[in-house]
Scaffold this motif. Structure first.
Motif, short mmCIF file in Angstrom:
data_model
loop_
_atom_site.label_atom_id
_atom_site.label_comp_id
_atom_site.label_asym_id
_atom_site.label_seq_id
_atom_site.Cartn_x
_atom_site.Cartn_y
_atom_site.Cartn_z
N PRO A 268 16.90 31.03 29.91
CA PRO A 268 16.62 29.78 30.63
C PRO A 268 15.21 29.79 31.23
CG PRO A 268 18.77 30.66 31.24
CD PRO A 268 18.08 31.74 30.46
N LYS A 272 15.59 21.87 34.48
CA LYS A 272 16.80 21.16 34.12
C LYS A 272 16.66 19.68 34.43
CE LYS A 272 19.46 21.78 38.40
NZ LYS A 272 20.74 22.29 38.96
N ASN A 293 17.89 14.24 23.90
CA ASN A 293 17.76 15.38 24.78
C ASN A 293 16.41 15.36 25.48
OD1 ASN A 293 20.28 16.43 24.04
ND2 ASN A 293 19.41 17.45 22.26
N PHE A 295 14.76 17.89 26.56
CA PHE A 295 13.99 19.07 26.18
C PHE A 295 14.21 19.35 24.70
CE2 PHE A 295 15.48 19.80 30.60
CZ PHE A 295 14.24 19.62 31.24
N LYS A 297 14.73 22.35 23.36
CA LYS A 297 15.84 23.28 23.28
C LYS A 297 16.54 23.29 24.63
CE LYS A 297 13.72 26.40 19.87
NZ LYS A 297 13.32 27.80 19.59
N CYS A 298 17.79 22.95 24.62
CA CYS A 298 18.51 22.89 25.90
C CYS A 298 20.01 22.97 25.65
CB CYS A 298 18.17 21.62 26.67
SG CYS A 298 18.68 20.09 25.86
N ASP A 299 20.72 23.42 26.67
CA ASP A 299 22.18 23.37 26.70
C ASP A 299 22.59 22.21 27.57
OD1 ASP A 299 22.58 25.62 25.10
OD2 ASP A 299 22.39 26.99 26.80
N LYS A 300 23.57 21.46 27.13
CA LYS A 300 24.00 20.27 27.86
C LYS A 300 25.41 20.48 28.41
CE LYS A 300 22.80 16.26 26.36
NZ LYS A 300 22.70 15.01 25.55
N SER A 324 21.15 18.93 31.59
CA SER A 324 20.48 19.60 30.48
C SER A 324 19.66 20.76 31.04
CB SER A 324 19.59 18.62 29.71
OG SER A 324 20.35 17.55 29.18
N ILE A 325 19.90 21.97 30.55
CA ILE A 325 19.21 23.17 31.01
C ILE A 325 18.32 23.68 29.87
CG2 ILE A 325 19.49 25.52 31.91
CD1 ILE A 325 22.22 24.67 32.95
N GLU A 326 17.03 23.70 30.09
CA GLU A 326 16.07 24.12 29.06
C GLU A 326 16.11 25.64 28.89
OE1 GLU A 326 11.42 23.21 27.88
OE2 GLU A 326 11.93 23.68 29.95
N TYR A 327 15.93 26.09 27.65
CA TYR A 327 15.86 27.52 27.38
C TYR A 327 14.84 27.78 26.28
CZ TYR A 327 18.68 26.64 23.21
OH TYR A 327 19.15 26.18 22.00
#
Length: 393
Positions: A268, A272, A293, A295, A297-300, A324-327
């Motif tokens: 991460p 976010k 999205n 970002f 690349k991100c997890d939602k 949304s958390i960017e990684y």
């Protein structure tokens, strides 16, 4: 109390009367049948009183005839409160929305609950209801339960019973599925029993037909186990029959799972984005700009908060929060010892599933690596019923 409520409904005013002879003003009001109340003297030449809004329109000629002046100091009542609300558009809209919501909660269907489904999907029942014009927002007075039952049973022959009960704005749909009629084998037609998988015969009990294998023999899928062509050795003749038998065999199960050892790891970045939306029935209101999205690349993570009533029914109103958390991703080499156990568990689950509910014993495991890919193989053994009936041509 009733008089105060009556005055509020018709509207009343508070006014101040100033003049040399305020007593004459009061006498003329009595003569003109102008009612007033809450009379208070402020000084010798000034008094305050309340009267209805209708009588206030008649008070000025009486005041001039008495040598007094009248000044309005206050208004109250439903008429003036309604005019004040008309100037506040947001408050008025809120009141109208509240009234509309209260009406919908008693006059329209806002949620469904389907019970009794086993093999039929609840979504299929709701689709059939929508095809008949019954869905979210349908007025309850337009739903004829008996007529709807007949139409749904005709549209879904897999159901034997259907009923809908409406409780306020919540509709409970109860269904019963039609039981499957067991297939009755036609024993008048000759048939063989063949193996549907490889194995070693453990038990073979034939009630009709001629046994072609014995316990302890290995058989292959497609091999005839019990023939419908029976040889009558005493008469040196043959006859055709419908073979029937209980056949159990030791069978083997094998499953292989694979996983590349070269993968990626996610780290991460600390950035976010949180977005909100409101879902009302089939409509969605997004409180943000463009979709997609935020970002590369991100997890939602999506959190849904539904509105529930005191009776447990759910309204078709959902508050949605999307986080949304960017990684950043980096290549990483996986350790064989760290992932082999997980792959073996996956392979063993597949082996047990292939056992068709019978007890599967573990015989062996194999782990190897080839071209950067980790392979695991699990093997099991079980005793289960084999053999299918095939009609002879």
């Amino acid at each position: 109390m009733l008089q105060h409520f009556h005055n509020f409904l018709r509207g009343s005013v508070r006014c101040t009367v100033t003049g040399a002879r305020p007593v004459l003003f009061l006498n003329r009001c009595a003569a003109e049948e102008i009612a007033f109340w809450d009379l208070r003297y402020r000084d010798v030449n000034c008094l305050a009183l309340s009267m209805s809004a209708r009588d206030y329109r008649r008070i000025r000629p009486v005041a001039r005839a008495s040598g007094c002046s009248v000044r309005l100091t206050g208004k109250c009542g439903a008429l003036y409160e309604g005019r004040r609300l008309l100037r506040r558009a947001v408050l008025l809209m809120g009141v109208l929305c509240l009234c509309g919501a209260m009406w919908l909660m008693n006059a329209a269907i806002l949620s469904f609950d389907v019970t009794g489904c086993e093999t039929v999907a609840p979504a299929a029942v709701l689709d059939a209801l929508r095809a008949e014009g019954v869905g979210i927002g349908t007025l309850t007075r337009r739903v004829d339960a008996s007529e709807l039952r007949d139409r749904i049973l005709l549209a879904m022959p897999e159901l034997s019973w259907f009923t809908v009960t409406i409780r306020g704005s919540h509709a409970v749909v109860d269904v019963r599925e039609r039981g499957k009629t067991p297939e009755i084998p036609d024993r008048s037609r000759p048939a063989d029993i063949i193996a549907d998988r490889d194995g070693v015969i453990e038990i073979l009990r034939a009630s009709h037909g001629e046994e072609l294998v014995k316990p302890g023999e290995a058989v292959q899928a497609g091999q005839v186990l019990v023939s419908g062509l029976v040889h009558l050795r005493l008469e040196e003749k043959t006859m055709l029959t419908h073979a029937e038998a209980d056949i159990f065999a030791r069978v083997w199960h094998q499953s292989t799972a694979a996983l590349p050892l070269f993968g990626e790891t996610k780290v991460p970045t600390g950035r976010k984005s949180v977005r909100y939306a409101l879902s009302i029935g089939k409509f969605r209101i997004n409180f943000y700009g463009k979709g997609g999205n935020p970002f590369a690349k991100c997890d939602k993570i999506i959190d849904r908060y539904e509105v529930a009533l005191s009776d447990g029914s759910i309204l078709p109103v959902t508050w949605i929060r999307e986080t949304s958390i960017e990684y950043e991703s980096f290549p990483q080499m996986l350790e064989e010892s760290a992932v082999s156990g997980t792959l073996l568990d996956t392979a063993h689950r597949r082996v047990r599933a292939d056992g068709r509910g019978s007890v599967v014993s573990r015989l062996g495991e194999r782990v190897w690596t080839e071209n950067g890919v980790l392979y695991v193989r699990a093997t099991g053994e079980s005793v289960q019923k084999i053999g299918v009936t095939v009609l002879r041509e």
